[in-house]
Design an enzyme around this catalytic site. Structure first.
Site, short mmCIF file in Angstrom:
data_model
loop_
_atom_site.label_atom_id
_atom_site.label_comp_id
_atom_site.label_asym_id
_atom_site.label_seq_id
_atom_site.Cartn_x
_atom_site.Cartn_y
_atom_site.Cartn_z
CE LYS A 115 -0.46 -0.80 5.19
NZ LYS A 115 -1.32 -0.26 6.35
CE1 TYR B 290 12.85 31.43 5.46
CE2 TYR B 290 12.78 29.16 5.15
CZ TYR B 290 12.46 30.57 4.55
OH TYR B 290 12.43 30.40 3.23
#
Ligand SMILES: *Cc1c(COP(=O)(O)O)cnc(C)c1O
Length: 403
Positions: free
Chosen positions: A60, A286
């Site tokens: 999956k 940042y």
């Protein structure tokens, strides 16, 4: 263990015979190497653990992010003939890759309206409710076919699957399964990675009871299936007829807290974009969440949270066996490394550093990010150049030794 990428990370990556996916290696910001040979060996390892029980492959979420078709084809070569995906579309794509023979089950069940297409594609639903069984039976009648089905019972996870009252209803109504061939009766364990958890034994007993009720009505050919990767290691009582491993095939440790019995499957190398030197007081990245305390050499690599490297995963990269810690915040497309530990001319733009590999496993990355290896793998992004290795196959596509 030899580490072929220590000195020349590109050496193996440009091998001409290898199958690749995604952007070309020169264009991509990072290179993901999937070792199909290791997946095959992991499959053999699980089969040994299982004794005579059958071993399915759970592919999956695009084979836990590694490529469902590539993984499933490799498993087919080991004799795997039963596959599980989560969604119908995954099942249909897998059917195209594998041809008509292997069984493909959709764990989430075929959603309302998707039954005709699923039936035409030879996909089997995992029926998790009476409604899903009814819809599947109608699809079988309309198509004039006997359709395969797996029945999932909820043995005590409260996530998906039929409740005991549903099982009673099914057992009481012989026509409920008309036109359907019950291939598998299954359930899923909530706490398989905690061997001492009392829920495991409770679920196993309840599964046996519910399955016995279903078998009163269904054909005796249905295989019983309970174990995922970790469930396989809970002992013989959990193996039943068919196991459904996913994570362990991909190298995630099915026995947390113990030595990993599986081989690593993925390596991820990120490209250096730039290097620089900063001085004491310079803010890095940042928010200037880190300010240099002294002269520091930095390298910026082309990997970020948009590639599935979670923003809070403060890990490191590696080159020449030297740890290069992340500095400051993970950006969308880049991460800054402290490379002060390397000789000054070692890294330049385009060079690759290891972020998943011999020095830092998928489980290590998961631990650094406060998550599990499953999430690390399934998040790995679509911008990587991907290369599939299979050391067990020679250049003519023949299988090597099967020990
Ligand atoms: C995902 C899943 C599996 C595979 O689990 P792993 O822990 O990855 O081995 C098996 N069964 C069901 C129902 C699942 O949802």
């Amino acid at each position: 263990m030899p580490v072929p990428f220590e000195t020349d990370p590109m050496a193996g990556i440009l091998q001409p015979a290898a199958a690749t996916a995604g952007p070309a290696a020169e264009q991509a910001g990072a290179v993901l190497i999937v070792d199909l040979g290791a997946i095959r060996r992991n499959y053999r390892r699980l089969r040994r653990e299982l004794g005579g029980a059958e071993c399915a492959g759970v592919v999956k979420a695009d084979g836990y992010g590694l490529g469902a078709a590539e993984v499933a084809v490799a498993l087919t070569r080991e004799g795997c003939r039963t596959f599980f995906v989560a969604h119908v579309a995954e099942g249909i794509a897998l059917r195209r890759a594998l041809g008509p023979t292997p069984e493909i089950f959709v764990l989430n069940g075929v959603p309302p309206g998707a039954e005709p297409e699923a039936a035409r594609s030879g996909i089997a639903t995992v029926a998790n409710s009476i409604e899903q069984i009814d819809a599947w039976r109608k699809a079988a009648a309309r198509a004039g076919l006997t359709l395969p089905v797996a029945l999932q019972v909820d043995s005590g996870m409260a996530r998906i699957g039929m409740m005991p009252a549903d099982v009673d209803r099914l057992a009481a109504d012989r026509r409920a399964l008309q036109g359907l061939e019950v291939k598998v009766v299954m359930s899923h364990l909530a706490c398989a990675d905690e061997p001492d958890h009392p829920a495991n034994e409770r679920q196993r007993r309840r599964f046996e009871q519910l399955a016995a009720r279903l078998q009163e009505n269904g054909p005796p050919t249905a295989r019983m299936s309970l174990a995922n990767s970790s469930g396989i290691f809970l002992g013989p009582a959990y193996r039943f007829d068919l196991a459904r491993p996913g994570a362990a095939l991909y190298g995630v440790n099915p026995r947390p807290g113990h030595e990993n019995p599986m081989l690593p499957v993925v390596r991820l190398y990120a490209k250096v974009l730039q290097t620089r030197r900063v001085e004491a007081g310079d803010g890095i990245g940042y928010g200037h969440s880190v300010v240099a305390e002294g002269p520091t050499r930095l390298a910026t690599i082309s990997l970020g949270y948009a590639d599935g490297w979670h923003r809070r995963t403060a890990a490191a990269a590696w080159a020449d066996g030297i740890r290069l810690p992340f500095v400051g915040r993970v950006s969308m497309d880049s991460i800054v490394l402290d490379i002060s530990g390397l000789s000054p001319d070692r890294l330049k733009a385009g060079d690759l550093v290891e972020v998943i590999g011999p020095h830092q496993s998928v489980d290590d990355v998961a631990a650094a990010g406060g998550t599990i290896g499953y999430e690390v793998l399934t998040a790995l992004g679509g911008r990587f150049h991907r290369r599939y290795e299979d050391a067990d196959r020679d250049m003519d596509g023949r299988d090597g030794d099967r020990t």
